[in-house]
Motif scaffolding. Structure first.
Motif, PDB file in Angstrom:
ATOM      1  N   ASP A   1       0.848  -1.026  -0.070  1.00  0.00           N
ATOM      2  CA  ASP A   1      -0.053  -0.034  -0.050  1.00  0.00           C
ATOM      3  C   ASP A   1       0.986   1.117   0.207  1.00  0.00           C
ATOM      4  OD1 ASP A   1      -1.716   2.501   0.456  1.00  0.00           O
ATOM      5  OD2 ASP A   1      -2.644   1.173   2.143  1.00  0.00           O
ATOM      6  N   SER A   2       1.017   1.483  -1.550  1.00  0.00           N
ATOM      7  CA  SER A   2       1.959   2.873  -1.108  1.00  0.00           C
ATOM      8  C   SER A   2       1.154   4.058  -0.220  1.00  0.00           C
ATOM      9  CB  SER A   2       2.044   3.393  -2.806  1.00  0.00           C
ATOM     10  OG  SER A   2       1.228   3.546  -3.363  1.00  0.00           O
ATOM     11  N   SER A   3       0.358   4.586  -0.340  1.00  0.00           N
ATOM     12  CA  SER A   3      -0.032   5.023   0.743  1.00  0.00           C
ATOM     13  C   SER A   3       0.577   5.559   1.820  1.00  0.00           C
ATOM     14  CB  SER A   3      -1.611   5.238   0.673  1.00  0.00           C
ATOM     15  OG  SER A   3      -2.017   4.474   2.102  1.00  0.00           O
ATOM     16  N   LEU A   4       0.889   4.316   3.184  1.00  0.00           N
ATOM     17  CA  LEU A   4       1.613   4.429   3.818  1.00  0.00           C
ATOM     18  C   LEU A   4       3.338   4.971   3.893  1.00  0.00           C
ATOM     19  CD1 LEU A   4       1.048   1.001   4.338  1.00  0.00           C
ATOM     20  CD2 LEU A   4       0.000   2.244   5.892  1.00  0.00           C
ATOM     21  N   TYR A   5       3.236   5.222   2.465  1.00  0.00           N
ATOM     22  CA  TYR A   5       4.980   5.778   2.466  1.00  0.00           C
ATOM     23  C   TYR A   5       4.657   7.066   2.773  1.00  0.00           C
ATOM     24  CZ  TYR A   5       6.998   1.714   1.147  1.00  0.00           C
ATOM     25  OH  TYR A   5       7.250   0.016   0.583  1.00  0.00           O
ATOM     26  N   ASP A   6       3.092   7.912   2.698  1.00  0.00           N
ATOM     27  CA  ASP A   6       3.006   8.988   3.233  1.00  0.00           C
ATOM     28  C   ASP A   6       2.878   9.999   4.160  1.00  0.00           C
ATOM     29  OD1 ASP A   6       3.231   9.262   0.006  1.00  0.00           O
ATOM     30  OD2 ASP A   6       1.156   9.198  -0.446  1.00  0.00           O
ATOM     31  N   ARG A   7       2.985   8.797   4.833  1.00  0.00           N
ATOM     32  CA  ARG A   7       1.912   9.241   6.139  1.00  0.00           C
ATOM     33  C   ARG A   7       3.224   9.538   7.193  1.00  0.00           C
ATOM     34  NH1 ARG A   7      -1.620   4.247   7.936  1.00  0.00           N
ATOM     35  NH2 ARG A   7      -3.703   4.342   5.843  1.00  0.00           N
ATOM     36  N   ALA A   8       3.316   9.881   8.314  1.00  0.00           N
ATOM     37  CA  ALA A   8       3.748  10.621   9.458  1.00  0.00           C
ATOM     38  C   ALA A   8       4.214   8.966   9.985  1.00  0.00           C
ATOM     39  CB  ALA A   8       3.841  11.681  10.056  1.00  0.00           C
ATOM     40  N   PHE A   9       3.191   8.897  10.110  1.00  0.00           N
ATOM     41  CA  PHE A   9       2.988   7.635  11.707  1.00  0.00           C
ATOM     42  C   PHE A   9       2.312   6.543  11.093  1.00  0.00           C
ATOM     43  CE2 PHE A   9       0.610  10.108  13.603  1.00  0.00           C
ATOM     44  CZ  PHE A   9      -0.869   9.798  13.979  1.00  0.00           C
ATOM     45  N   ILE A  10       2.604   5.196  11.355  1.00  0.00           N
ATOM     46  CA  ILE A  10       1.795   4.079  11.668  1.00  0.00           C
ATOM     47  C   ILE A  10       1.736   3.661  12.416  1.00  0.00           C
ATOM     48  CG2 ILE A  10       1.240   2.236  10.296  1.00  0.00           C
ATOM     49  CD1 ILE A  10       3.728   3.092   7.896  1.00  0.00           C
ATOM     50  N   THR A  11       0.513   3.271  13.055  1.00  0.00           N
ATOM     51  CA  THR A  11      -0.327   2.939  14.226  1.00  0.00           C
ATOM     52  C   THR A  11      -0.169   1.093  13.939  1.00  0.00           C
ATOM     53  OG1 THR A  11      -2.579   2.903  13.782  1.00  0.00           O
ATOM     54  CG2 THR A  11      -1.712   4.700  15.218  1.00  0.00           C
ATOM     55  N   GLY A  12       0.017   0.764  15.473  1.00  0.00           N
ATOM     56  CA  GLY A  12      -0.124  -1.121  15.228  1.00  0.00           C
ATOM     57  C   GLY A  12      -0.198  -0.880  16.349  1.00  0.00           C
ATOM     58  N   VAL A  13      -0.234  -2.681  16.693  1.00  0.00           N
ATOM     59  CA  VAL A  13      -0.060  -3.270  17.688  1.00  0.00           C
ATOM     60  C   VAL A  13       1.353  -4.360  18.215  1.00  0.00           C
ATOM     61  CG1 VAL A  13      -1.754  -4.965  19.229  1.00  0.00           C
ATOM     62  CG2 VAL A  13      -2.607  -2.590  18.067  1.00  0.00           C
TER      63      VAL A  13
END
Length: 150
Positions: free
Chosen positions: A97-109
């Protein structure tokens, strides 16, 4: 008390615009904050590549493509006052998902249910005050950039 064991891990380096995706953590015993790329334990009967794909899917709900093995690092450390020993298989990969590269951070668990925020950081942001683990990862990244990683 069980005897200490060596843990097998697999992590993936996602790079974009001179930054890598890392999860931050803190050891309150040492008073040290640090970062490491996403990934986790290799389960019995699972390859390192399979572990990366599973861990990224479990942690941030993302798919991984173009995995390439870079090398293995040995990490001997103390965390929360307890000794640890890991063999870490390091992979290079891309997020489908190339949109993840545009996020300042990615939430996870995390596997224990604890939420985290992975963020894109430059290699220059790491040093004695904020180390990047496992040890040797920055050198391995340099060989990747030079095209000499194995």
């Amino acid at each position: 008390m069980p005897s200490p064991t060596i843990r097998a891990l697999a992590i993936c380096l996602f790079t974009h615009d001179g930054k890598i995706l890392v999860n931050g953590a803190h050891d309150p015993v040492k008073g040290l904050s640090f970062c490491r790329p996403l990934g986790g334990g290799i389960e019995f009967g699972e390859t390192g590549e399979q572990a990366v794909v599973r861990e990224i899917r479990e942690e941030i709900g993302a798919e991984v493509t173009n995995l390439r093995y870079l090398g293995t690092l040995e990490n001997i450390f103390t965390y929360l006052g307890k000794p640890g020993h890991e063999l870490v298989r390091v992979y290079d990969g891309q997020l489908a998902d190339s949109s993840l590269y545009d996020r300042a951070f990615i939430t996870g668990v995390e596997s224990d249910g604890q939420p985290f925020r992975a963020e894109w950081r430059t290699l220059e942001s790491f040093g004695p005050e904020l180390p990047l683990f496992p040890h040797g990862l920055i050198d391995l990244l340099a060989t990747k950039e030079a095209g000499t990683a194995v």
